[in-house]
Design a protein around this motif. Structure first.
Motif, PDB file in Angstrom:
ATOM      1  N   LEU A 198      43.393  47.000  42.077  1.00 43.88           N
ATOM      2  CA  LEU A 198      43.920  45.636  42.088  1.00 43.88           C
ATOM      3  C   LEU A 198      43.079  44.722  42.981  1.00 43.88           C
ATOM      4  O   LEU A 198      42.870  43.545  42.664  1.00 43.88           O
ATOM      5  CB  LEU A 198      45.373  45.644  42.565  1.00 43.88           C
ATOM      6  N   ALA A 199      42.571  45.262  44.090  1.00 39.58           N
ATOM      7  CA  ALA A 199      41.724  44.463  44.981  1.00 39.58           C
ATOM      8  C   ALA A 199      40.443  44.029  44.275  1.00 39.58           C
ATOM      9  O   ALA A 199      39.998  42.886  44.426  1.00 39.58           O
ATOM     10  CB  ALA A 199      41.390  45.259  46.238  1.00 39.58           C
ATOM     11  N   ARG A 200      39.853  44.924  43.503  1.00 42.99           N
ATOM     12  CA  ARG A 200      38.616  44.582  42.793  1.00 42.99           C
ATOM     13  C   ARG A 200      38.892  43.614  41.642  1.00 42.99           C
ATOM     14  O   ARG A 200      38.084  42.730  41.356  1.00 42.99           O
ATOM     15  CB  ARG A 200      37.934  45.856  42.300  1.00 42.99           C
ATOM     16  N   ARG A 201      40.032  43.764  40.986  1.00 41.22           N
ATOM     17  CA  ARG A 201      40.378  42.839  39.904  1.00 41.22           C
ATOM     18  C   ARG A 201      40.618  41.427  40.428  1.00 41.22           C
ATOM     19  O   ARG A 201      40.410  40.442  39.713  1.00 41.22           O
ATOM     20  CB  ARG A 201      41.640  43.321  39.185  1.00 41.22           C
ATOM     21  N   ALA A 202      41.085  41.315  41.663  1.00 41.43           N
ATOM     22  CA  ALA A 202      41.413  40.004  42.234  1.00 41.43           C
ATOM     23  C   ALA A 202      40.202  39.274  42.795  1.00 41.43           C
ATOM     24  O   ALA A 202      40.318  38.108  43.189  1.00 41.43           O
ATOM     25  CB  ALA A 202      42.463  40.168  43.331  1.00 41.43           C
ATOM     26  N   LEU A 203      39.038  39.918  42.845  1.00 41.36           N
ATOM     27  CA  LEU A 203      37.846  39.264  43.381  1.00 41.36           C
ATOM     28  C   LEU A 203      37.465  38.049  42.534  1.00 41.36           C
ATOM     29  O   LEU A 203      37.641  38.059  41.309  1.00 41.36           O
ATOM     30  CB  LEU A 203      36.667  40.243  43.417  1.00 41.36           C
ATOM     31  N   PRO A 204      36.928  37.016  43.155  1.00 43.71           N
ATOM     32  CA  PRO A 204      36.482  35.850  42.373  1.00 43.71           C
ATOM     33  C   PRO A 204      35.430  36.246  41.345  1.00 43.71           C
ATOM     34  O   PRO A 204      34.562  37.080  41.607  1.00 43.71           O
ATOM     35  CB  PRO A 204      35.881  34.921  43.441  1.00 43.71           C
ATOM     36  N   ASP A 205      35.514  35.640  40.162  1.00 44.28           N
ATOM     37  CA  ASP A 205      34.514  35.901  39.133  1.00 44.28           C
ATOM     38  C   ASP A 205      33.162  35.334  39.546  1.00 44.28           C
ATOM     39  O   ASP A 205      33.070  34.358  40.294  1.00 44.28           O
ATOM     40  CB  ASP A 205      34.945  35.259  37.810  1.00 44.28           C
ATOM     41  N   ASP A 206      32.113  35.962  39.043  1.00 43.72           N
ATOM     42  CA  ASP A 206      30.741  35.539  39.324  1.00 43.72           C
ATOM     43  C   ASP A 206      30.394  34.371  38.399  1.00 43.72           C
ATOM     44  O   ASP A 206      30.270  34.536  37.189  1.00 43.72           O
ATOM     45  CB  ASP A 206      29.794  36.714  39.085  1.00 43.72           C
ATOM     46  N   ARG A 207      30.232  33.165  38.991  1.00 42.50           N
ATOM     47  CA  ARG A 207      29.911  31.997  38.165  1.00 42.50           C
ATOM     48  C   ARG A 207      28.521  32.095  37.543  1.00 42.50           C
ATOM     49  O   ARG A 207      28.225  31.416  36.574  1.00 42.50           O
ATOM     50  CB  ARG A 207      30.034  30.725  39.005  1.00 42.50           C
ATOM     51  N   GLY A 208      27.682  32.935  38.080  1.00 38.48           N
ATOM     52  CA  GLY A 208      26.363  33.149  37.506  1.00 38.48           C
ATOM     53  C   GLY A 208      26.291  34.427  36.691  1.00 38.48           C
ATOM     54  O   GLY A 208      25.199  34.993  36.524  1.00 38.48           O
ATOM     55  N   TYR A 209      27.420  34.863  36.176  1.00 34.25           N
ATOM     56  CA  TYR A 209      27.487  36.140  35.467  1.00 34.25           C
ATOM     57  C   TYR A 209      26.470  36.205  34.328  1.00 34.25           C
ATOM     58  O   TYR A 209      26.401  35.313  33.480  1.00 34.25           O
ATOM     59  CB  TYR A 209      28.895  36.362  34.918  1.00 34.25           C
ATOM     60  N   ALA A 210      25.690  37.275  34.309  1.00 38.79           N
ATOM     61  CA  ALA A 210      24.728  37.522  33.237  1.00 38.79           C
ATOM     62  C   ALA A 210      25.307  38.580  32.312  1.00 38.79           C
ATOM     63  O   ALA A 210      25.562  39.711  32.744  1.00 38.79           O
ATOM     64  CB  ALA A 210      23.396  38.001  33.814  1.00 38.79           C
ATOM     65  N   PRO A 211      25.561  38.255  31.053  1.00 32.85           N
ATOM     66  CA  PRO A 211      26.226  39.212  30.161  1.00 32.85           C
ATOM     67  C   PRO A 211      25.425  40.485  29.968  1.00 32.85           C
ATOM     68  O   PRO A 211      24.187  40.480  29.960  1.00 32.85           O
ATOM     69  CB  PRO A 211      26.381  38.431  28.855  1.00 32.85           C
ATOM     70  N   GLY A 212      26.151  41.592  29.793  1.00 32.45           N
ATOM     71  CA  GLY A 212      25.497  42.881  29.623  1.00 32.45           C
ATOM     72  C   GLY A 212      25.415  43.335  28.191  1.00 32.45           C
ATOM     73  O   GLY A 212      24.552  44.151  27.834  1.00 32.45           O
ATOM     74  N   VAL A 213      26.296  42.851  27.310  1.00 34.11           N
ATOM     75  CA  VAL A 213      26.327  43.249  25.903  1.00 34.11           C
ATOM     76  C   VAL A 213      26.065  42.050  24.997  1.00 34.11           C
ATOM     77  O   VAL A 213      25.299  42.137  24.037  1.00 34.11           O
ATOM     78  CB  VAL A 213      27.685  43.895  25.557  1.00 34.11           C
ATOM     79  N   LEU A 214      26.679  40.931  25.291  1.00 35.02           N
ATOM     80  CA  LEU A 214      26.514  39.719  24.495  1.00 35.02           C
ATOM     81  C   LEU A 214      25.327  38.916  24.999  1.00 35.02           C
ATOM     82  O   LEU A 214      24.851  39.130  26.110  1.00 35.02           O
ATOM     83  CB  LEU A 214      27.781  38.870  24.581  1.00 35.02           C
TER      84      LEU A 214
END
Length: 464
Positions: A288-304
């Motif tokens: 739950l702690a890891r799920r609650a972390l802020p999303d990475d606004r610079g996220y680089a997709p791994g599949v798409l």
């Protein structure tokens, strides 16, 4: 802000708990606290053997970690961060790793702020300098002359009179045992196996004139530990960043918090206490702690690819409309696909999930409107099997894929602890030792340990 002047927590303002350097105290962050007042609440914590904790019996790394966790358990609420300067950086890493594993009875960590941090690995230090520093406490506390020498070795330019006086006072009241414990043991311990990789927002500030822990050294020391680290260089700056460059450090911290920490929803305080409590197993708390972390606004997709991820985000906005700060559930689905995870099944006439997503998104892209007002119509038609054939997926298979995709998007939204709080799901709190469960399983009944938002009829007094 030092410990004795800390104000009551305000959940609307992020709190940054800071751990000081060797020979310093919580007071070393007072200037940062003043500059960030109203935007980020800064609370310094004296470590065992330093500042107001100078009389502590145990100044080991383990004792320091336990001391910090006790303070955070008593105070940390809402959106909070942890940070450290020099020695404090290594301790902060150890605490953060325990929080994200669920081993600490804490919840809500949103990021790290590190200033010239000692790395989890043994700190690079000239052995002659280590021996000299140890000689300063051979016969008792550090002398004023040796304190002056220490400060002059760690700044690019002399500190102003007030900062210098405060630093000398902190050095002179430092416990000799704590000074030795860090130089002989704490700084030499290799804690990389304990810390591992911490995938959360991190700001690393370092000076150009810091010999061992400066701007040139930090990426090599920390990049593998903190894959989301933002490294910021402070010119004409030595090791004592909070005193040498408080204005620049405050500006960098504020920008970091706005860009990377104020992202996504905040878990309500009652739910934070529940997750941090003894009803929740450590492994579940860590998830739950890891799920609650802020999303990475610079996220680089791994599949798409980026275009496919953008389209999936637009679909997500229609499938799971979110009020306020949103969870990037499309990016979380892409990360799920990259890890090879899923719900265990897929329609028999579709390829494996990664390829099905690529084909499904490419099929929708051919007819996807630029006008947001028309997107709901196109998506509804595809969901009902009324899309046009001719793309990578025909209308029937596109309908089947969209059923799978919508399930993934909703699952990612519901998996976030803030979403669990919103819908009143607390079924994760049935662990601990001994294992606890529910006494009553009736509609509208709330047990004493459950957050007040659970069981609406209890809240209105309809049930006794």
């Amino acid at each position: 802000m030092s410990e004795d002047t800390a104000s009551a927590p305000d959940e609307a303002t992020p709190t940054l708990y800071l751990l000081h350097a060797l020979g310093a105290s919580a007071r070393s962050f007072d200037r940062l606290a003043s500059r960030l007042e109203g935007r980020v609440r800064v609370v310094g914590i004296d470590l065992p053997g330093f500042g107001d904790e100078a009389a502590a019996d145990d100044s080991s790394l383990a004792a320091s970690v336990a001391h910090v966790e006790r303070r955070l358990h008593a105070e940390a609420r809402g959106r909070w961060l942890l940070g450290g300067h020099s020695m404090g950086g290594k301790i902060a890493a150890l605490v953060a790793s325990r929080v994200l594993r669920g081993d600490a009875s804490l919840f809500g960590l949103g990021g790290l702020v590190l200033m010239a941090p000692s790395p989890p690995r043994p700190e690079p230090m000239d052995e002659e300098r280590r021996a000299l520093m140890l000689s300063w406490v051979a016969e008792g506390p550090i002398s004023e002359q040796d304190a002056d020498t220490f400060l002059s070795q760690n700044v690019a330019r002399p500190l102003d009179d007030a900062a210098h006086a405060q630093s000398v006072a902190d050095l002179r009241r430092t416990s000799p045992a704590a000074w030795r414990a860090w130089l002989e043991t704490g700084s030499t311990v290799d804690a990389t196996a304990q810390v591992q990789t911490l995938d959360l927002p991190v700001l690393v500030l370092a000076g150009t004139d810091d010999a061992d822990l400066g701007a040139a050294a930090q990426p090599g020391l920390l990049a593998s530990v903190y894959p989301r680290a933002r490294f910021a260089t402070l010119a004409d700056t030595g090791h004592l960043i909070p005193l040498e460059r408080d204005a620049e450090a405050a500006a960098a911290i504020e920008a970091f918090v706005d860009d990377e920490v104020r992202v996504g929803p905040v878990v309500p305080a009652e739910w934070v206490r529940l997750i941090a409590g003894d009803r929740v197993d450590a492994r579940v708390r860590g998830i739950l702690a890891r799920r609650a972390l802020p999303d990475d606004r610079g996220y680089a997709p791994g599949v798409l690819d980026l275009a496919q991820l953008t389209l999936l985000r637009e679909i997500a906005d229609l499938v799971v409309p979110q009020e306020g700060p949103a969870i990037d559930i499309a990016a979380r689905v892409d990360a799920q696909l990259a890890r090879g995870e899923g719900d265990g099944w897929r329609p028999a006439d579709l390829p494996a999930d990664p390829e099905a997503y690529r084909r499904g998104l490419d099929t929708l892209a051919a007819s996807w409107p630029t006008d947001p007002a028309d997107r709901d119509r196109v998506l509804r038609a595809a969901i009902e099997g009324e899309g046009e054939d001719g793309g990578p997926l025909d209308a029937a298979r596109l309908k089947a894929w969209l059923e799978d995709a919508r399930n993934d998007l909703v699952r990612q939204w519901l998996a976030h602890p803030a979403s669990m709080a919103r819908v009143g799901y607390d079924g994760f709190a049935t662990g601990g030792s001994p294992i606890r469960g529910f006494v009553e399983l009736r509609l509208g009944r709330r047990e004493d340990w459950e957050p007040s938002g659970v069981g609406g009829t209890i809240a209105t007094g309809d049930a006794a």
